[in-house]
Design an enzyme around this catalytic site. Sequence first.
Site, PDB file in Angstrom:
ATOM      1  N   LYS A 112      44.314  79.712   2.256  1.00  0.00           N
ATOM      2  CA  LYS A 112      44.802  81.064   2.514  1.00  0.00           C
ATOM      3  C   LYS A 112      44.071  81.647   3.731  1.00  0.00           C
ATOM      4  O   LYS A 112      44.641  82.392   4.510  1.00  0.00           O
ATOM      5  CB  LYS A 112      44.571  81.947   1.280  1.00  0.00           C
ATOM      6  CG  LYS A 112      45.007  83.395   1.451  1.00  0.00           C
ATOM      7  CD  LYS A 112      46.499  83.488   1.749  1.00  0.00           C
ATOM      8  CE  LYS A 112      46.945  84.948   1.899  1.00  0.00           C
ATOM      9  NZ  LYS A 112      48.363  85.040   2.249  1.00  0.00           N
ATOM     10  N   SER A 135      53.022  80.277  29.013  1.00  0.00           N
ATOM     11  CA  SER A 135      52.963  80.184  27.561  1.00  0.00           C
ATOM     12  C   SER A 135      54.231  80.795  26.951  1.00  0.00           C
ATOM     13  O   SER A 135      55.322  80.303  27.179  1.00  0.00           O
ATOM     14  CB  SER A 135      51.695  80.864  27.041  1.00  0.00           C
ATOM     15  OG  SER A 135      51.438  80.490  25.707  1.00  0.00           O
TER      16      SER A 135
END
Length: 337
Positions: free
Chosen positions: A220, A168
């Site tokens: 948000k 990763s």
Amino acid sequence: MEFLYEYGMFLAKAVTIVVAIVAVIIVVLASTVKHKSDKGELRITNLSEELEELKHGLKEELLSKKQFKAYEKQLKAEEKAKDKAADASTGKVFVIDFKGSIDAAEVASLREEISAILAIAEKGDEVVVNVESGGGMVHGYGLASSQLDRLRQAEIPLTVCVDKVAASGGYMMACVANKIYAAPFAIVGSIGVVAQLPNFNRLLKKHEIDYEQHTAGNFKRTLTVFGENSDEGRQKFQEELEETHVLFKAFVGKYRPELDLVKVATGEHWYGQQAIELGLVDAISTSDDVIMSLAAERTVYKMRYQVRKKLADKIAHGASLSVNAIFNRLIEKNRPM
């Protein structure tokens, strides 16, 4: 005798308490001191010299006096040859270790190490970075990869060695290198993005606990730990993961354009021998073999940036050790036979 024993135990307890109180006072006072600088220091180790010293010591131990004398004679001749070839030097090799955590906090030291190398690097120099990381936060490993890219931008050959794992975010760093070495069973790849979090909303409702969250902007917050998640929020969260994955694939493709991203960017990981067949790495080798091979012809230096410990931390650690030592000695001294 019983009186003396009881008196000794009382004295031991009293001394221990006094020492502990004094240690606490010292730590409190030390913590109020303003430090001029919390910056660390750069340590440079000549790995070539260390290897030569190791070799010399082993030869002295294993060879006969006659053989060792002949070896030293040969060694002097080789050193003279090296001195003559010094003007036509092939450059130095700088080695950096990066063992990354989830948030890639180690990038602070990596930045200092690379800045130091860029400040002194000359034509023909090379950098080897030993990467060990299973990945973590995107922004942290993005910055770590950008630090390695500074070397590429300066046209300094960069090699990454993977002894255990570069997955990763770890592989995001590794792919920046001109050449990647991996140990046979090193874990490589995992070009994917993952995010997970628990949700306690039903538990809160069960216990009649209200939770409020107020936001300005539709997204948000997409998913929340305590609030009730919506399908719309889940969809937006998944879209953000997909967008991050697209950026990740584009980044890897920039540095290793020969990779079949459709095949390798599935989030899977592979061992070193499999990774070389897929083009994720260039060769199978341990970092030790790579460094020893380079040290045979060039001077290899290890760069390590260490952050200085704060004065309060040093005093607290020293006081703790002192108190424990005194306490243990008093117990031993006053223990009945």
